[in-house]
Design a protein around this motif. Structure first.
Motif, short mmCIF file in Angstrom:
data_model
loop_
_atom_site.label_atom_id
_atom_site.label_comp_id
_atom_site.label_asym_id
_atom_site.label_seq_id
_atom_site.Cartn_x
_atom_site.Cartn_y
_atom_site.Cartn_z
N ALA A 105 -14.20 -9.46 36.02
CA ALA A 105 -12.78 -9.56 36.55
C ALA A 105 -11.68 -10.69 34.32
CB ALA A 105 -12.05 -11.56 36.90
N VAL A 106 -13.19 -11.01 33.92
CA VAL A 106 -12.70 -10.92 32.63
C VAL A 106 -13.33 -10.29 31.81
CG1 VAL A 106 -13.77 -12.81 30.12
CG2 VAL A 106 -13.36 -13.16 32.37
N LEU A 107 -14.11 -9.23 32.52
CA LEU A 107 -14.43 -8.13 31.50
C LEU A 107 -13.33 -6.60 31.52
CD1 LEU A 107 -17.11 -7.14 30.46
CD2 LEU A 107 -17.63 -5.93 32.26
N SER A 108 -12.15 -6.83 32.84
CA SER A 108 -11.14 -6.05 33.02
C SER A 108 -10.14 -6.01 32.30
CB SER A 108 -10.97 -5.81 34.12
OG SER A 108 -9.61 -6.94 34.98
N VAL A 109 -9.64 -7.93 32.03
CA VAL A 109 -8.42 -8.60 31.49
C VAL A 109 -8.73 -7.80 29.47
CG1 VAL A 109 -7.83 -9.77 30.70
CG2 VAL A 109 -8.63 -9.60 32.69
N ALA A 110 -10.03 -8.11 29.47
CA ALA A 110 -10.42 -8.24 27.88
C ALA A 110 -10.06 -6.51 27.57
CB ALA A 110 -12.12 -8.41 27.58
N GLN A 111 -11.02 -5.69 28.38
CA GLN A 111 -10.90 -4.40 28.19
C GLN A 111 -8.96 -3.66 28.15
OE1 GLN A 111 -12.95 -2.46 31.40
NE2 GLN A 111 -14.80 -2.20 30.18
N SER A 112 -8.62 -4.51 28.28
CA SER A 112 -7.22 -4.30 29.05
C SER A 112 -6.31 -4.35 27.35
CB SER A 112 -6.34 -4.50 30.31
OG SER A 112 -6.07 -5.58 30.31
N LEU A 113 -6.73 -5.35 26.75
CA LEU A 113 -6.38 -5.91 25.68
C LEU A 113 -6.46 -5.20 24.26
CD1 LEU A 113 -5.99 -9.33 27.31
CD2 LEU A 113 -4.60 -8.24 27.28
N GLN A 114 -7.73 -4.56 24.81
CA GLN A 114 -9.15 -4.73 23.24
C GLN A 114 -7.89 -3.24 22.68
OE1 GLN A 114 -12.24 -1.90 24.05
NE2 GLN A 114 -13.46 -3.26 23.18
N ALA A 115 -6.88 -2.58 23.31
CA ALA A 115 -6.22 -2.20 22.14
C ALA A 115 -5.70 -2.67 21.47
CB ALA A 115 -5.72 -0.62 22.91
N SER A 116 -4.67 -3.54 21.54
CA SER A 116 -3.61 -4.77 21.22
C SER A 116 -4.62 -5.35 20.43
CB SER A 116 -3.07 -5.69 22.07
OG SER A 116 -2.68 -5.01 23.44
N ALA A 117 -5.49 -5.72 20.46
CA ALA A 117 -6.36 -6.93 19.12
C ALA A 117 -7.04 -4.93 18.12
CB ALA A 117 -8.27 -6.92 19.81
N ARG A 118 -7.16 -3.93 18.50
CA ARG A 118 -7.99 -3.21 17.86
C ARG A 118 -6.92 -2.66 16.90
NH1 ARG A 118 -11.94 -0.24 21.07
NH2 ARG A 118 -13.61 -1.43 19.56
N GLU A 119 -5.86 -2.83 17.17
CA GLU A 119 -4.39 -2.28 15.90
C GLU A 119 -3.78 -3.19 15.55
OE1 GLU A 119 0.07 -2.05 19.02
OE2 GLU A 119 -0.81 -0.79 20.19
N LYS A 120 -4.24 -4.59 15.17
CA LYS A 120 -3.99 -5.78 14.51
C LYS A 120 -5.53 -5.62 14.21
CE LYS A 120 -2.13 -9.39 15.53
NZ LYS A 120 -1.93 -10.81 15.79
N GLY A 121 -6.21 -4.96 13.99
CA GLY A 121 -7.63 -5.22 13.15
C GLY A 121 -8.83 -6.04 13.25
N LEU A 122 -8.82 -6.28 14.32
CA LEU A 122 -9.31 -7.87 15.00
C LEU A 122 -10.68 -7.10 14.79
CD1 LEU A 122 -6.86 -10.36 16.46
CD2 LEU A 122 -7.19 -9.84 14.23
N ALA A 123 -11.87 -8.19 14.94
CA ALA A 123 -13.09 -7.85 15.23
C ALA A 123 -12.89 -8.20 17.03
CB ALA A 123 -14.16 -8.74 15.06
N PHE A 124 -13.20 -7.90 17.98
CA PHE A 124 -13.06 -8.47 18.88
C PHE A 124 -14.04 -8.10 19.96
CE2 PHE A 124 -10.80 -7.73 23.53
CZ PHE A 124 -10.06 -9.00 23.44
N ASP A 125 -14.80 -9.46 20.55
CA ASP A 125 -16.45 -8.98 20.87
C ASP A 125 -16.59 -9.97 22.33
OD1 ASP A 125 -17.78 -7.88 19.03
OD2 ASP A 125 -16.83 -9.78 18.05
N LEU A 126 -16.71 -9.11 22.84
CA LEU A 126 -17.14 -10.42 24.80
C LEU A 126 -18.38 -10.48 25.26
CD1 LEU A 126 -16.20 -11.84 27.43
CD2 LEU A 126 -16.00 -9.64 28.30
N PHE A 127 -19.26 -11.91 25.12
CA PHE A 127 -20.20 -11.57 25.06
C PHE A 127 -20.66 -12.30 26.43
CE2 PHE A 127 -20.05 -12.09 20.71
CZ PHE A 127 -21.21 -10.73 20.29
N ALA A 128 -21.14 -11.78 27.32
CA ALA A 128 -21.63 -11.90 29.01
C ALA A 128 -22.68 -12.83 29.26
CB ALA A 128 -20.56 -11.14 29.73
#
Lengths: 71, 409
Positions: B266-289
């Motif tokens: 569930a967390v992974l799917s949400v993170a993946q769906s929002l990854q593009a928005s983070a990239r657009e802003k040039g943010l480093a976006f990491d999930l460690f599970a």
């Protein structure tokens, strides 16, 4: 006095002194516990405890001096 | 205030009364006179010219013992005076009495049950110093009256309590009216919300059809405009949904559909769906599970859309530059999700109202104009409903923030 029952009154006076001291301490602990536990103002409780202790000490000293005069 | 056995956390104390000081003075002076009398008599006999003064030594011991007993009695009189108390709150009257050394009695009379208040002033001292007895009779015949003796200005106290009862009745009436109005308002929010949501959903479907070319190719300008309108309409649907969920949560009608699911997915799917928005802003976006499955029994949709999506989306929105790091770990029976960003941070003042309804952060309107202020409040209610905890930490404005969710499996 000592001539009627030698040492009896002196012994009784010492017993009274020790009993009175124990009673003052026990009652002091109990009432202080109530004052601090239920009171709304801790300073008033502290003053009450100090006054109680000072009064007891004074009266017990008077009692001790009275006991010491019984010889 | 330490009343030890009284829980007054939901009441306002309006009046605190203790016995009149004359009551204590009368009792203590009487006790001291009785206490000193034998000692004075023994002293008098000792100086008397009768020749038996030497036999008075033991009598003196007894006289001092008597004085001590009276002193101890005085301590008990003080205890009764100091610990007997009458409290009038906005809901009850409490009559607290210390009986002897070990009995403490608290009588509680609810203001709405008071039927009659009687006042008595008897004797010279009471009349001269203006104190007396007050008796509170309740509507129930079985119930004992609450009596407080030695109360200062009893007539004034009576008037005060009667005023208070009147005010209490008025407030109770207003509360009932308010509850009815709130219920009606809630119904209206739902009605309007669902209606608006219906229209927006239809509009978004129509705009999606135009943008995706379901009606054939359209000029690029129209497609772009339809795409932008679709995005805004979806935001509108989200806002309406948030308000509806907020209304449900605030009235305690938050229903959970619990079933077992993999929280990591569930967390992974949400993170993946929002990854593009983070990239657009040039943010480093990491999930460690951590390794393995994170089986959890709960409402997957609500946790995913209103807790994890909310937290991740907020982190992206409120982080102008830098990085966002998410950690999903499992320690014993607790699954812990932590999201840390280098964003605008949270001031102490904002932190206090962060998880409350409408509790927007001070930067929320600058960063997110559509913020309803319900997001974190709903997230908290959902996490609470799962028996978990959610909290935020930040060293202050401009110093980033960290949100943590703990869910028990």
């Amino acid at each position: 006095m000592g001539g009627v029952l030698p040492g009896f009154f002196s012994l009784l006076a010492w017993a009274i002194f020790l009993g009175a001291t124990a009673l003052s301490v026990v009652l002091g602990v109990i009432v202080s516990y109530h004052w601090f536990r239920y009171a709304r103002n801790e300073t008033a409780s502290l003053v009450a405890a100090v006054v109680y202790g000072a009064g007891c000490l004074l009266i017990l000293l008077m009692l001790l001096s009275a006991v010491l005069t019984l010889r | 205030m330490n009343m030890a056995d009284l829980d007054l956390s939901h009441e306002n104390i309006l009046l605190t009364l203790r016995k009149h000081w004359v009551v204590f003075a009368r009792d203590s002076i009487g006790t001291l006179i009785v206490g000193f009398l034998p000692l004075i008599l023994a002293g008098g006999l000792a100086v008397a010219p009768y020749g038996f003064s030497s036999d008075l030594a033991f009598l003196r011991v007894l006289a001092i013992l008597w004085l001590l007993v009276c002193w101890l009695a005085l301590a008990l009189i003080w205890t009764a005076y100091y610990l007997d108390i009458w409290l009038v709150t906005d809901k009850h009257i409490y009559v607290v009495e210390q009986i002897g050394l070990f009995n403490r009695q608290v009588r509680t009379v609810a203001l709405e049950r008071v039927q009659e208040i009687q006042v008595r002033t008897e004797g010279f001292l009471q009349t001269a110093f203006g104190y007396g007895t007050i008796e509170v009779h309740t509507a129930s015949g079985d119930e004992e009256s609450a009596v407080f003796r030695g109360i200062p200005s009893p007539q004034m106290v009576r008037s005060f309590v009667l005023d208070q009862i009147e005010r209490f009745a008025k407030i109770e009436k207003e509360n009932v009216e308010l509850a009815t109005t709130a219920k009606e308002q809630e119904k209206l929010i739902h009605l309007v919300g669902h209606e608006v949501k219906g229209y927006l959903t239809k509009s978004s479907a129509a705009l999606a059809s135009i943008a995706e070319g379901d009606f054939g190719s359209v000029p690029e300008g129209v497609q772009t405009m339809a795409g932008a309108a679709l995005k805004e309409t979806r935001k509108g649907v989200d806002t309406v949904m948030n308000i509806l969920h907020g209304a449900d949560a605030s009235t305690g009608s938050l229903a959970l559909e619990k079933k077992s699911f993999d929280l990591k997915n569930a967390v992974l799917s949400v993170a993946q769906s929002l990854q593009a928005s983070a990239r657009e802003k040039g943010l480093a976006f990491d999930l460690f599970a951590g390794e393995g499955e994170y089986a959890f029994a709960g409402d997957e949709t609500k946790l995913r859309d209103h807790v994890f999506r909310n937290l991740i989306d907020n982190a992206i929105r409120y982080t102008p530059s830098g990085n966002i790091r998410m950690d999903l770990t499992k320690t014993g029976p607790i699954i812990r999700f932590e999201i840390k960003d280098t964003g605008v941070g949270i001031s102490q003042e904002t932190m206090q109202k962060l998880f409350t309804e409408g509790g927007k952060g001070e930067h929320s309107q600058d960063v997110n104009k559509e913020s309803t202020g319900f997001g974190l409040s709903i997230a908290k209610r959902i996490v609470d409903a799962h028996g978990g905890k959610i909290w935020a930490e930040s060293e202050g404005a401009g110093k980033g923030s960290r949100f943590t969710v703990e869910l028990p499996t």
